[in-house]
Design an enzyme around this catalytic site. Structure first.
Site, PDB file in Angstrom:
ATOM      1  CE  LYS A  74      -1.660   1.609   4.039  1.00 16.29           C
ATOM      2  NZ  LYS A  74      -1.286   2.998   4.312  1.00 16.29           N
ATOM      3  CG  ASN A  75       2.408   2.663   3.484  1.00 20.53           C
ATOM      4  OD1 ASN A  75       1.246   2.988   3.211  1.00 20.53           O
ATOM      5  ND2 ASN A  75       2.808   2.446   4.714  1.00 20.53           N
ATOM      6  CB  CYS A 132      -5.207   9.611  10.917  1.00 25.31           C
ATOM      7  SG  CYS A 132      -3.496   9.246  11.133  1.00 25.31           S
ATOM      8  NE  ARG A 148       0.297  10.570   9.454  1.00 25.93           N
ATOM      9  CZ  ARG A 148       0.015   9.472   8.746  1.00 25.93           C
ATOM     10  NH1 ARG A 148      -1.179   8.923   8.855  1.00 25.93           N
ATOM     11  NH2 ARG A 148       0.898   8.968   7.916  1.00 25.93           N
ATOM     12  CG  ASP A 157       3.366   1.738   9.439  1.00 28.31           C
ATOM     13  OD1 ASP A 157       3.636   1.894   8.234  1.00 28.31           O
ATOM     14  OD2 ASP A 157       3.017   2.666  10.189  1.00 28.31           O
ATOM     15  NE  ARG A 164      -6.948   4.465   5.604  1.00 27.13           N
ATOM     16  CZ  ARG A 164      -6.331   5.471   6.209  1.00 27.13           C
ATOM     17  NH1 ARG A 164      -6.695   5.854   7.406  1.00 27.13           N
ATOM     18  NH2 ARG A 164      -5.330   6.097   5.611  1.00 27.13           N
TER      19      ARG A 164
HETATM   20  C1  EPZ Z   1       4.389   7.148   5.970  1.00 28.66           C
HETATM   21  O1  EPZ Z   1       3.623   8.208   6.528  1.00 28.66           O
HETATM   22  C2  EPZ Z   1       3.466   5.941   5.933  1.00 28.66           C
HETATM   23  N1  EPZ Z   1       2.327   6.210   5.073  1.00 28.66           N
HETATM   24  C3  EPZ Z   1       2.983   5.607   7.350  1.00 28.66           C
HETATM   25  O2  EPZ Z   1       2.190   4.431   7.274  1.00 28.66           O
HETATM   26  C4  EPZ Z   1       4.209   5.314   8.213  1.00 28.66           C
HETATM   27  O3  EPZ Z   1       3.792   5.068   9.534  1.00 28.66           O
HETATM   28  C5  EPZ Z   1       5.161   6.526   8.183  1.00 28.66           C
HETATM   29  O4  EPZ Z   1       5.517   6.835   6.809  1.00 28.66           O
HETATM   30  C6  EPZ Z   1       6.438   6.277   8.965  1.00 28.66           C
HETATM   31  O5  EPZ Z   1       7.110   5.188   8.442  1.00 28.66           O
HETATM   32  C7  EPZ Z   1       2.484   6.121   3.729  1.00 28.66           C
HETATM   33  O6  EPZ Z   1       3.557   5.833   3.229  1.00 28.66           O
HETATM   34  C8  EPZ Z   1       1.270   6.387   2.894  1.00 28.66           C
HETATM   35  P1  EPZ Z   1       6.497  10.599   7.918  1.00 28.66           P
HETATM   36  P2  EPZ Z   1       4.203   9.730   6.488  1.00 28.66           P
HETATM   37  O7  EPZ Z   1       6.384  11.798   7.056  1.00 28.66           O
HETATM   38  O8  EPZ Z   1       4.888   9.969   5.202  1.00 28.66           O
HETATM   39  C9  EPZ Z   1       6.433  13.977  11.234  1.00 28.66           C
HETATM   40  C10 EPZ Z   1       0.317   3.077   7.711  1.00 28.66           C
HETATM   41  O9  EPZ Z   1      -0.131   2.582   8.764  1.00 28.66           O
HETATM   42  N2  EPZ Z   1       6.363  14.896  10.089  1.00 28.66           N
HETATM   43  O10 EPZ Z   1       7.745   9.773   7.849  1.00 28.66           O
HETATM   44  O11 EPZ Z   1       3.118  10.646   6.888  1.00 28.66           O
HETATM   45  C11 EPZ Z   1       5.133  13.203  11.395  1.00 28.66           C
HETATM   46  O12 EPZ Z   1       4.191  13.952  12.142  1.00 28.66           O
HETATM   47  C12 EPZ Z   1       0.796   4.511   7.698  1.00 28.66           C
HETATM   48  O13 EPZ Z   1       0.421   2.449   6.615  1.00 28.66           O
HETATM   49  C13 EPZ Z   1       6.445  16.265  10.334  1.00 28.66           C
HETATM   50  O14 EPZ Z   1       6.571  16.695  11.472  1.00 28.66           O
HETATM   51  O15 EPZ Z   1       5.275   9.622   7.659  1.00 28.66           O
HETATM   52  C14 EPZ Z   1       5.583  11.962  12.122  1.00 28.66           C
HETATM   53  O16 EPZ Z   1       5.671  12.232  13.504  1.00 28.66           O
HETATM   54  C15 EPZ Z   1       0.609   5.192   9.025  1.00 28.66           C
HETATM   55  N3  EPZ Z   1       6.374  17.117   9.277  1.00 28.66           N
HETATM   56  C16 EPZ Z   1       6.971  11.712  11.558  1.00 28.66           C
HETATM   57  O17 EPZ Z   1       7.395  12.961  10.973  1.00 28.66           O
HETATM   58  C17 EPZ Z   1       6.236  16.671   7.984  1.00 28.66           C
HETATM   59  O18 EPZ Z   1       6.204  17.516   7.051  1.00 28.66           O
HETATM   60  C18 EPZ Z   1       7.021  10.625  10.482  1.00 28.66           C
HETATM   61  O19 EPZ Z   1       6.203  11.041   9.428  1.00 28.66           O
HETATM   62  C19 EPZ Z   1       6.156  15.283   7.763  1.00 28.66           C
HETATM   63  C20 EPZ Z   1       6.222  14.419   8.829  1.00 28.66           C
END
Ligand code: EPZ
Length: 418
Positions: free
Chosen positions: A22-23, A116, A121, A305, A397
């Site tokens: 999915k990701n 969410c 996020r 995850d 999802r």
């Molecule tokens: C991706 O989310 C995945 N989703 C998530 O999977 C996964 O948990 C996450 O990466 C971490 O591995 C998809 O790929 C669609 P991040 P993403 O940007 O890109 C902070 C699932 O269950 N952050 O690495 O949103 C954020 O708040 C989902 O399949 C900022 O502060 O993750 C978080 O604390 C859930 N500012 C941390 O970084 C930003 O601009 C990691 O977020 C972006 C992120």
């Protein structure tokens, strides 16, 4: 409304094939905006998040259709349209469209993506990256207006190795003339998959999976046929479910290197693990010992995850586990639900102390996010008596027909429509 009804106590035995990730599909589908051609993606899983991403592509006049496990995308007549609130609220990964629209059209208007239950996020790292490359961004009334006509290749240092920000930047820079360097990028396998996909369309991206990604922008990208990587999180969930319920399961179609952190933890618990080319075999024939410390970190360390599924395993293991969630600020929604089933868990901020119990008891529980839902399914398959799981749509999802997959392995689990 649908629920899952589970009668626990069965072990899991047999073989199970993992579908496409999915990701990885979500950013790759967004990146299809960049090309003027037809794209064929193999290993397509029928997940609600991907259906919504197809809807978003449809608003950009990009047609898609599915035949079995193959997704066909036609980007030849793509148009730049405002991505509205109703779409971005449905799936957070809609933010990937921003990078693709900036790459293709040098402008974009998109509503803030949904948060969410697991955290706020924010997208500040995404926006800061685009501004570093000269994009003018105005945030007003819940929308993000991006003007990229003066964007130039350059060096971007991410404050945090954000998966989404790395992917958005990759999509935008791969068609931006000149050399763009991303430092402190996320190293997840899905980033490597996106690099390979972009290069299969004629892009020139190197270094995904390392500390430095080098992108040489090309003028245009052509169509391609691409096999998306398998879902390492679904694979890890199946392994943790087998360790929790006991049994002997062969998980097929996985690259064990993508789950090395999980396998290292599981090897501390006395379950037997054998790894072949694209298969992982796990046997658990007695109660497992607790893992003293589990910490979620960016790849290649233990993925956030799999935190909830790991918590279910630790809830029934012998001993005490201290589990720390370092990625998201609110990803313990499953704790309250597991405690309803008899789990002994105390949390303070982002740390949970889990004392393993001899048994769990079936109960009515509610999924708070898709991985929490997967963890509750595992707990229900282990517990004594019946468990009913609500908010099954959250599980759908990220897990295709989860009840059918586990029933094939011997679980007593049904989807009930009420
Ligand atoms: C991706 O989310 C995945 N989703 C998530 O999977 C996964 O948990 C996450 O990466 C971490 O591995 C998809 O790929 C669609 P991040 P993403 O940007 O890109 C902070 C699932 O269950 N952050 O690495 O949103 C954020 O708040 C989902 O399949 C900022 O502060 O993750 C978080 O604390 C859930 N500012 C941390 O970084 C930003 O601009 C990691 O977020 C972006 C992120």
């Amino acid at each position: 409304m649908e629920t899952l009804k589970i009668f626990g106590g069965n072990t899991l035995n047999g073989e199970i094939e993992v579908d496409g990730s999915k990701n990885s599909f979500l950013p790759i589908m967004a990146a299809s905006v960049l090309c003027d051609g037809e794209i064929v993606l193999k290993r397509y899983p029928n997940l609600s998040d991907l259906i919504i991403m197809r809807e978003i592509l449809g608003t950009l006049n990009i047609s898609t259709h599915v035949d079995g496990k193959t997704l066909y995308i036609d980007s030849r007549n793509s148009e730049n349209k405002k991505i509205t609130h109703d779409l971005t609220q449905k799936v957070r990964a809609s933010i990937f469209i921003l990078g693709a629209l900036l790459g293709k059209f040098r402008s974009a208007v998109i509503a803030y993506p949904g948060g969410c239950n697991i955290g706020e996020r924010p997208i500040d790292i995404h926006l800061k990256s685009f501004r570093t490359l000269g994009c003018r961004i105005i945030e007003r009334h819940g929308y993000i207006y991006c003007y990229g006509e003066n964007m130039k290749a350059g060096e971007v240092v991410l404050d945090f190795p954000s998966v989404g920000a790395t992917e958005s930047l990759l999509m935008c820079a791969c068609v931006l003339e000149g050399e763009t360097i991303i430092r402190n990028p996320a190293k997840e396998p899905e980033i490597v998959d996106l690099q390979e996909f972009i290069n299969s369309m004629g892009g020139n991206v190197k270094g995904a999976g390392t500390d430095k990604i080098v992108i040489n922008g090309v003028k245009s990208l052509h169509g391609t046929t691409f096999s998306v990587m398998y879902d390492r999180i679904v694979a890890g969930t199946y392994l943790l479910a087998t360790a929790t319920c006991g049994g002997h399961v062969l998980v097929k179609g996985v690259d064990s290197r993508h789950n090395s952190s999980l396998l290292a933890y599981l090897r501390q618990t006395a379950c037997q693990i054998d790894v072949f080319n694209d298969k992982i075999e796990l046997k658990a024939d007695k109660r497992l010992s607790s893992i003293k410390r589990v910490t979620t970190m960016p790849y290649p360390f233990f993925p956030t995850d799999l935190q909830a599924p790991m918590m279910t395993l630790q809830s029934v293991s012998q001993g005490v586990c201290f589990l720390e969630e370092t990625i998201f600020e609110n990803r313990f929604g499953h704790v309250f639900e597991l405690k309803k089933m008899g789990a002994d868990i105390i949390t303070k901020n982002r740390i949970a102390m889990i004392r393993g119990v001899d048994r769990l008891f079936g109960a009515d529980v509610t999924a708070t996010d898709l991985r929490a839902g997967a963890a509750l399914v595992m707990a229900g398959m282990k517990a004594e008596g019946y468990t009913t799981i609500h908010n099954v749509d959250l599980i759908d999802r990220g897990y295709e027909k989860i009840e059918e997959k586990y029933a094939l392995l011997g679980a007593d689990i049904k989807r009930i429509t009420i």
